[in-house]
Design a protein around this motif. Sequence first.
Motif, PDB file in Angstrom:
ATOM      1  N   GLY A 135     -11.062   5.169  11.320  1.00 23.28           N
ATOM      2  CA  GLY A 135      -9.971   5.060  10.354  1.00 23.28           C
ATOM      3  C   GLY A 135      -9.835   6.298   9.495  1.00 23.28           C
ATOM      4  N   GLY A 136      -9.679   6.082   8.189  1.00 24.88           N
ATOM      5  CA  GLY A 136      -9.314   7.145   7.255  1.00 24.88           C
ATOM      6  C   GLY A 136     -10.208   8.380   7.291  1.00 24.88           C
ATOM      7  N   TRP A 170       1.992  14.185  11.406  1.00 25.97           N
ATOM      8  CA  TRP A 170       2.437  12.976  10.702  1.00 25.97           C
ATOM      9  C   TRP A 170       3.871  12.993  10.212  1.00 25.97           C
ATOM     10  CZ3 TRP A 170      -0.619   9.213  11.835  1.00 25.97           C
ATOM     11  CH2 TRP A 170      -1.983   9.452  12.039  1.00 25.97           C
ATOM     12  N   ALA A 205      -0.270  -0.956   5.979  1.00 19.93           N
ATOM     13  CA  ALA A 205      -1.209  -0.888   7.107  1.00 19.93           C
ATOM     14  C   ALA A 205      -2.494  -0.264   6.614  1.00 19.93           C
ATOM     15  CB  ALA A 205      -0.618  -0.056   8.232  1.00 19.93           C
ATOM     16  N   LYS A 238      -8.562  -3.980  -0.832  1.00 21.45           N
ATOM     17  CA  LYS A 238      -7.212  -3.458  -0.598  1.00 21.45           C
ATOM     18  C   LYS A 238      -6.131  -4.514  -0.824  1.00 21.45           C
ATOM     19  CE  LYS A 238      -8.749   0.308   2.301  1.00 21.45           C
ATOM     20  NZ  LYS A 238      -8.174   1.637   2.527  1.00 21.45           N
ATOM     21  N   TYR A 257      -4.151  -1.710  14.779  1.00 21.23           N
ATOM     22  CA  TYR A 257      -3.699  -0.537  14.025  1.00 21.23           C
ATOM     23  C   TYR A 257      -4.443   0.699  14.524  1.00 21.23           C
ATOM     24  CZ  TYR A 257      -2.999   2.289   9.737  1.00 21.23           C
ATOM     25  OH  TYR A 257      -2.683   3.254   8.822  1.00 21.23           O
ATOM     26  N   GLY A 265       0.268   3.928  13.238  1.00 17.42           N
ATOM     27  CA  GLY A 265       0.296   4.540  11.905  1.00 17.42           C
ATOM     28  C   GLY A 265       1.473   5.499  11.785  1.00 17.42           C
ATOM     29  N   GLY A 305      -6.542   7.633   0.164  1.00 20.24           N
ATOM     30  CA  GLY A 305      -5.442   6.871   0.766  1.00 20.24           C
ATOM     31  C   GLY A 305      -4.412   7.794   1.389  1.00 20.24           C
ATOM     32  N   THR A 306      -4.724   8.294   2.578  1.00 22.10           N
ATOM     33  CA  THR A 306      -3.837   9.306   3.155  1.00 22.10           C
ATOM     34  C   THR A 306      -2.581   8.739   3.796  1.00 22.10           C
ATOM     35  OG1 THR A 306      -5.216   9.281   5.130  1.00 22.10           O
ATOM     36  CG2 THR A 306      -5.619  11.046   3.544  1.00 22.10           C
ATOM     37  N   SER A 307      -2.546   7.423   4.083  1.00 21.43           N
ATOM     38  CA  SER A 307      -1.333   6.904   4.719  1.00 21.43           C
ATOM     39  C   SER A 307      -0.131   7.058   3.785  1.00 21.43           C
ATOM     40  CB  SER A 307      -1.512   5.446   5.138  1.00 21.43           C
ATOM     41  OG  SER A 307      -1.748   4.627   4.019  1.00 21.43           O
ATOM     42  N   GLY A 308      -0.354   6.949   2.475  1.00 21.44           N
ATOM     43  CA  GLY A 308       0.735   7.127   1.511  1.00 21.44           C
ATOM     44  C   GLY A 308       1.292   8.547   1.535  1.00 21.44           C
TER      45      GLY A 308
HETATM   46  C1  LIG Z   1      -3.728   7.462   7.968  1.00 23.47           C
HETATM   47  C2  LIG Z   1      -4.513   6.445   8.664  1.00 23.47           C
HETATM   48  C3  LIG Z   1      -5.589   5.824   8.004  1.00 23.47           C
HETATM   49  C4  LIG Z   1      -5.962   6.139   6.570  1.00 23.47           C
HETATM   50  O1  LIG Z   1      -4.999   5.654   5.671  1.00 23.47           O
HETATM   51  P1  LIG Z   1      -5.388   4.939   4.300  1.00 23.47           P
HETATM   52  O2  LIG Z   1      -4.189   5.114   3.453  1.00 23.47           O
HETATM   53  O3  LIG Z   1      -6.580   5.655   3.779  1.00 23.47           O
HETATM   54  O4  LIG Z   1      -5.657   3.529   4.624  1.00 23.47           O
HETATM   55  C5  LIG Z   1      -6.330   4.881   8.694  1.00 23.47           C
HETATM   56  N1  LIG Z   1      -6.036   4.556   9.971  1.00 23.47           N
HETATM   57  C6  LIG Z   1      -5.016   5.116  10.627  1.00 23.47           C
HETATM   58  C7  LIG Z   1      -4.738   4.710  12.032  1.00 23.47           C
HETATM   59  C8  LIG Z   1      -4.214   6.082  10.006  1.00 23.47           C
HETATM   60  O5  LIG Z   1      -3.200   6.642  10.682  1.00 23.47           O
END
Ligand SMILES: *Cc1c(COP(=O)(O)O)cnc(C)c1O
Length: 542
Positions: free
Chosen positions: A27-28, A290, A339, A346, A405, A410, A432-435
Motif C-alpha cells: 500500500g502507501g 498519477w 479508497a 481511517k 484495491y 487507485g 495520505g498520498t491518495s489525496g
Molecule cells: C496511493 C495509494 C495508497 C496510499 O494512499 P493513502 O492516501 O495513504 O491511503 C495505497 N494504495 C494504493 C493502491 C494507492 O494507489
Amino acid sequence: MSVPLLPRVAYFCMEYALSEEFPIYSGGLGVLAGDHVKSAADLGVPLVAIGIFWSEGYTRQRLGPTGVPVDAYPVTPREALTATGAKATVTIRGREVTLIAWRVNRHGAGELYLLEPEREEDRWLTRRLYSGGPDLRVAQEIVLGVGGVRMLRALGVAPDVYHFNEGHAVFAGLELVRERMVAGATFPAACAAVRQEIVFTTHTPVLAGNETHALPLLREQGADLGAFSDEQLEALGGAPFGMTVAGLRLSRIANGVAALHGETTRRMWKGVEGAAPITSVTNGVHSPTWQDSRVRAAYSAGPAAILAAHQEAKRELITEVRARSGVALAEERLIIGFARRAASYKRADLILRDPKMNPLLAEGRVQLVFSGKAHPNDTEGKQLVAALAAASKRFPTSVVFLEDYEMRLGRLLTRGCDVWLNNPRRPMEASGTSGMKAAMNGVLNLSVLDGWWPEGCEHGVTGWQLGDGYEGPGQDEHDLKALVAVLLGEVLPIWETDRTRWGQMMQASIAMSQWRFSSDRMVEEYYERIYRRAPLVRAAVG
Ligand SMILES: *Cc1c(COP(=O)(O)O)cnc(C)c1O
C-alpha cells in the motif's frame, strides 16, 4: 541541481509499488517508495534502491459469500527482472543463505535491485510481504538490511548516504556498524561513524505500530546480528529492540512525512536519548503515474476544459464500476470516493453513521464509491470491509464497494471521482498520498486536517477542510457533524448550482498540488535538506 556534486544515495525499502503488473507492494509505503525511485530516475540523480523480490507479493482480495474478504496470492511475473550476477550471503537460523540481485528493467524504476535467495529451498523467506510472525519478519529484515548492504558491496556501489525508508531496513545500520568493528573500530566509534552516513524516514504515528523485537529473537534469527552483545543491541534499540528507536539512534537526521507528522513524531520520540533531530519532508506523488494526461493538458486551458477532461475520466470510472459491480452510477451526479487500507482509525464508514445521509443516498444525490483492502490477518479490518459491502446492499444504486484495491483502481478512482473523502482520526494519518493524486486531477479533497492536508487546504478554494483539527474525546461525533455540515452546506450547493466555481476550484486544486505535492519536489527536497550534509543542522528541528 548540478548532478555530479550530489551524494550517491542507497535507498532501502521493503516494498515498491511501480505498477499493478508487478505487485511487490502492499500500500502507501510502497507507493511512496515507487514514486521516489521513479522521480529520482526522471531527475537523473544518483540513487540506487534496494528491495526484495516477493514471489507472491501481496494479497489479491475478493469478497467472500458473506462479504468478508478472502485472500489469494498469485505468482509475481518475472519479465521485469534482469539478472545481475551479483551475490551476497546472510546467515539465517544458522543457515547460510546466498542472495542474488535482480535489476528491475522497466516501470521507470531507475536503478532498483531486488534481492532473492538463490536456492529454491530458501525462498520461503521472500514469498509473501508482511506475512507470518515476528520470526519470519526479522528474517526478512535481515535479508533486506544485512543482505542489502552486502549486495551493494558485491555490485561495486559505494553510497555516500543510506536512506532507510521506515524501520524495516534498520539492520542495514547494524551491518554498517559491524563492518567498521571488523575493521578495528570500537562499537561507539563505529556507531558514531555510520551515523554520519544514515538518514531515516519514519511513517508510523502510533506507538503500537512501531515494530519491536525481543533481543533473543534477533540472535536466534540471524548469526549476523550475533556480532553484537545484548548491551550493544539495547544501546541502539532498547529492549525489546525498537526498529524506530534504532533508526533514530543510527541516523544523523530523521524525518516524518508531512509537517504535522513531523510534530507528532517529535512528540512521540522526545524521550529517546541519542536520537537524531527529527524534521519533516512532505511526501509527493509521481505525476506521470498519477495525473491524468488529459487533465494535465486541459489545466492551462482553464476551468471549462478541465471539467470536460475530468468528465472523460469520470465516465471511465463509471464504466469500470458497472463492469465490476453491475451498478450504473449517474454521470451528472456527485461521486465521492474513499479508497484506503481498511484500518479502523481511517473510519471508512463514518459518513454512513449519520441518518441525514440516508435520504441523500436513497435519492442518489450523493453517490459513494469505496474501495480498500484489509491486512490478511486483520479480522477487524475485514469486518470493516464487510460493513461497507453491507452498506452497498442498503443503497444498491448509490453506494458501491470495489474489491481488491490496487494501483490501477487507485488511478481510476483518484481521477474519476468528483470529491475525495478522507476522515482519519487525527493525527494518525502520517501523510495520505491518495489525496495528492486526487488534487492533481482536480478531484476536490474533503478531508480532516491531518497528514498533508493542512499544507494544501485553502477552504472553499482548493477543497474543503472537515472540522477544525480537534483531537480528543468525542472526536468521531465532532468530525461526523462537521463532515455532514460541509457536505450539505458547501460541497453539494456548489456542485448542484455553480459548476463554474467547481471548475475554478479544480484548477486551484491542480495549481496547488502539481509541484508542491509531486515526488519530483520531494526528491529534490531530500537531496537539498536530508542527503546533503552542509545545511543539516539548520534544517533540523529538534
Ligand atoms: C496511493 C495509494 C495508497 C496510499 O494512499 P493513502 O492516501 O495513504 O491511503 C495505497 N494504495 C494504493 C493502491 C494507492 O494507489
